[in-house]
Design a protein around this motif. Structure first.
Motif, PDB file in Angstrom:
ATOM      1  N   ALA A  92       0.692  -1.130  -0.092  1.00  0.00           N
ATOM      2  CA  ALA A  92      -0.097   0.297  -0.016  1.00  0.00           C
ATOM      3  C   ALA A  92       0.690   1.333  -0.134  1.00  0.00           C
ATOM      4  N   ALA A 210      -7.423 -11.599  -3.597  1.00  0.00           N
ATOM      5  CA  ALA A 210      -8.426  -9.855  -3.637  1.00  0.00           C
ATOM      6  C   ALA A 210      -7.363  -9.076  -3.078  1.00  0.00           C
ATOM      7  N   ALA A 211      -6.624  -9.440  -2.652  1.00  0.00           N
ATOM      8  CA  ALA A 211      -5.901  -8.343  -2.098  1.00  0.00           C
ATOM      9  C   ALA A 211      -5.025  -8.006  -3.274  1.00  0.00           C
ATOM     10  N   VAL A 213      -5.764  -8.309  -6.391  1.00  0.00           N
ATOM     11  CA  VAL A 213      -6.547  -7.408  -7.978  1.00  0.00           C
ATOM     12  C   VAL A 213      -6.830  -6.517  -7.022  1.00  0.00           C
ATOM     13  N   CYS A 214      -6.934  -5.967  -6.817  1.00  0.00           N
ATOM     14  CA  CYS A 214      -6.633  -4.561  -6.146  1.00  0.00           C
ATOM     15  C   CYS A 214      -5.584  -3.950  -6.291  1.00  0.00           C
ATOM     16  N   ALA A 215      -4.255  -4.913  -6.097  1.00  0.00           N
ATOM     17  CA  ALA A 215      -3.084  -3.604  -6.074  1.00  0.00           C
ATOM     18  C   ALA A 215      -2.881  -3.780  -7.868  1.00  0.00           C
ATOM     19  N   PHE A 217      -4.973  -2.854 -10.039  1.00  0.00           N
ATOM     20  CA  PHE A 217      -5.719  -1.499 -10.059  1.00  0.00           C
ATOM     21  C   PHE A 217      -4.643  -0.703  -9.994  1.00  0.00           C
ATOM     22  N   GLY A 218      -4.306  -0.264  -8.244  1.00  0.00           N
ATOM     23  CA  GLY A 218      -3.204   0.448  -7.746  1.00  0.00           C
ATOM     24  C   GLY A 218      -2.540   0.301  -8.467  1.00  0.00           C
TER      25      GLY A 218
END
Length: 231
Positions: A92, A210-211, A213-215, A217-218
């Protein structure tokens, strides 16, 4: 006595798990994993690109040792929990810092932070598939970051804003290196993240998948911001 011997003699021992956790924190500092390895971005922004590219071996080796220790301790121990917490924070923070990075050194350090965080998250699936994927990802991350930092050679102060107008070839190389670092399609980084995500799914670690996938997009925002500055 080696930790491996201790773990075999006393599996699940709180003392062994705590010792492994402390070793992992120290190795994370050497590997440049935020927040304990926060020195990395300061050093990389002040070190010649060739020096950084040639000295990625130590952080990569430290990251490999962390993978080895977590594999030895198992996914349910304190050591794995420490690795997962460090991984989430590093990923993050790397994405956040990448948006504000003004020079290639800090950009490379942010990209390494993102990749190291993803590798530590993959250790939530500390089975054979997850460990193999993490080790492959370490090699891919080191190669991609070496390519990225090599792009800074000849760039004044490492500043990449407007780089496409001054050095079109360097800008194209930097864009390709960023895509490799952050898992762009048809790159070695994408293959590494795909292997880690599928290992997490196979182990039933849906939160980690899921993390990832979010990463992803980031990472699109990270790369998009860097390309906007270059072009």
């Amino acid at each position: 006595m080696a930790f491996e011997t201790l773990s075999l003699a006393a599996p699940g021992s709180p003392v062994v798990q705590a010792g492994l956790a402390l070793v992992i924190i120290n190795l994370a500092a050497l590997a440049g994993i935020a927040p304990v390895g926060d020195w990395l971005r300061l050093v990389w922004s002040r070190t010649p690109a060739a020096g950084v590219a040639a000295n990625l071996l130590a952080p990569a080796a430290a990251l490999g040792l962390i993978v080895r220790l977590v594999a030895m301790a198992g996914p349910d121990g304190v050591a794995a929990g420490v690795a997962l917490a460090l991984g989430a924070f590093s990923l993050a923070l790397g994405l956040w810092r990448g948006l504000a990075a003004a020079d290639i050194g800090r950009l490379g350090a942010a990209a390494w932070s993102v990749q190291a965080g993803a590798i530590l998250l993959a250790l939530g699936a500390a089975d054979a598939g997850g460990i193999a994927a993490a080790l492959f990802a370490i090699c891919a991350a080191a190669l991609a970051c070496a390519l990225l930092m090599s792009c800074a050679a000849g760039v004044e102060g490492g500043r990449y804003t407007g780089l496409a107008r001054r050095h079109p070839a360097a800008a194209a190389s930097l864009a390709l290196a960023l895509l490799c670092c952050l898992g762009g399609p048809l790159t070695i980084g994408f293959l590494a993240k795909w292997l880690m995500a599928t290992a997490a799914i196979a182990a039933g670690q849906w939160a980690i998948a899921a993390a990832f996938v979010c990463a992803a997009f980031g990472s699109v925002i990270f790369v998009g911001r860097a390309l906007e500055r270059m072009y």
